[in-house]
Structure formats: C-alpha cells, structure tokens
Design a protein around this motif. Structure first.
Motif, PDB file in Angstrom:
ATOM      1  N   GLY A   1       0.799  -1.208   0.000  1.00 50.32           N
ATOM      2  CA  GLY A   1       0.000   0.000   0.000  1.00 50.32           C
ATOM      3  C   GLY A   1       0.835   1.262   0.000  1.00 50.32           C
ATOM      4  N   SER A   2       0.143   2.391   0.209  1.00 52.51           N
ATOM      5  CA  SER A   2       0.788   3.699   0.166  1.00 52.51           C
ATOM      6  C   SER A   2       0.415   4.518   1.378  1.00 52.51           C
ATOM      7  N   LEU A   3       1.298   5.445   1.686  1.00 51.50           N
ATOM      8  CA  LEU A   3       1.097   6.357   2.806  1.00 51.50           C
ATOM      9  C   LEU A   3       1.847   7.643   2.489  1.00 51.50           C
ATOM     10  N   ARG A   4       1.325   8.749   2.961  1.00 53.56           N
ATOM     11  CA  ARG A   4       1.991  10.035   2.749  1.00 53.56           C
ATOM     12  C   ARG A   4       2.211  10.733   4.083  1.00 53.56           C
ATOM     13  N   LEU A   5       3.454  11.058   4.346  1.00 56.34           N
ATOM     14  CA  LEU A   5       3.808  11.782   5.552  1.00 56.34           C
ATOM     15  C   LEU A   5       4.019  13.258   5.225  1.00 56.34           C
ATOM     16  N   SER A   6       3.675  14.116   6.185  1.00 58.48           N
ATOM     17  CA  SER A   6       3.895  15.547   6.041  1.00 58.48           C
ATOM     18  C   SER A   6       4.664  16.067   7.242  1.00 58.48           C
ATOM     19  N   CYS A   7       5.472  17.089   6.993  1.00 57.19           N
ATOM     20  CA  CYS A   7       6.222  17.731   8.082  1.00 57.19           C
ATOM     21  C   CYS A   7       6.252  19.221   7.812  1.00 57.19           C
ATOM     22  N   ALA A   8       5.672  19.980   8.723  1.00 55.72           N
ATOM     23  CA  ALA A   8       5.614  21.423   8.578  1.00 55.72           C
ATOM     24  C   ALA A   8       6.492  22.087   9.629  1.00 55.72           C
TER      25      ALA A   8
END
Length: 120
Positions: free
Chosen positions: A16-23
């Motif tokens: 599967g897929s996953l998206r991480l974010s970092c602000a």
C-alpha cells in the motif's frame, strides 16, 4: 523557537501507500536541509530521504524507486510519499530540518516522530 509537526503515519498493508507531512514553523530565516529519518525497534536511526541543498536529494538504497520526497517551500513543508511499502518499512519516522533562525544562528530541529506500521 522552531518546531516541526509531522502527520500522516498509521497502519498500512504491505504493498500500500502512505503520505507523511512535516511542517516547520517558528522563527526561521532559512532552511537548508530537510528530510526524513526512521528508527525501527532495536535499530539505529537512519536516513530515509532528504533535500540536501538546492534541489539535491538523497535516498536510502532500501527506499529508492518506492519513496519520493517533495516540498512546498512557501509552507516550509516536506512530504514523503511512500509507495509499495514493506513490513521492513515499519518504524517511527522523524522529520529533521537544519538551517538558520531569524537571528542567523544555526538551527537543527527534530520532529516528535510518527509511527508507520506495515502489516504483511
């Protein structure tokens, strides 16, 4: 004070897929390097992917062709798109940034980490 806030971790099935974010937020003059590291249980923290200056990128061999790092400079945000995930990608993923604060002092900051669990 500069902070990194990560989001997007969770449980995903292998393949599967996953998206991480970092602000990044706070008193930032410039971020020079920003990227993702991970630490699996019982293992050392390792680089996953990072912008190394300019448009340069660096990826761990184990994720090349599967993970993609991208960024939105206006938002001081980096993303990690994780595709074709494997159980060995299970780890706590940490965001890291280095650069200068508004006083032109060197800064390096880590996020709190986000857990990614890949089930087989």
């Amino acid at each position: 004070q500069v902070q990194l806030v990560e989001s997007g971790g969770g449980l995903v099935q292998a393949g599967g897929s996953l998206r991480l974010s970092c602000a990044a937020s706070g008193f930032i003059f410039r971020i020079n390097v920003m990227g993702w590291y991970r630490q699996a249980p019982g293992k050392q923290r390792e680089l996953v992917a990072a912008f190394t200056g300019g448009d340069g990128t660096n990826y761990a061999d184990s994720v090349k062709g599967r993970f993609t790092i991208s960024r939105d400079n206006a938002k001081n945000t980096v993303y990690l798109q994780m595709n074709s995930v494997k159980p060995e990608d299970t780890a706590v993923y940490y965001c890291n940034a280095a650069g200068l604060d508004i006083s032109l002092r060197d800064l390096e900051v880590w996020g709190q980490g986000t857990l990614v669990t890949v089930s087989s």
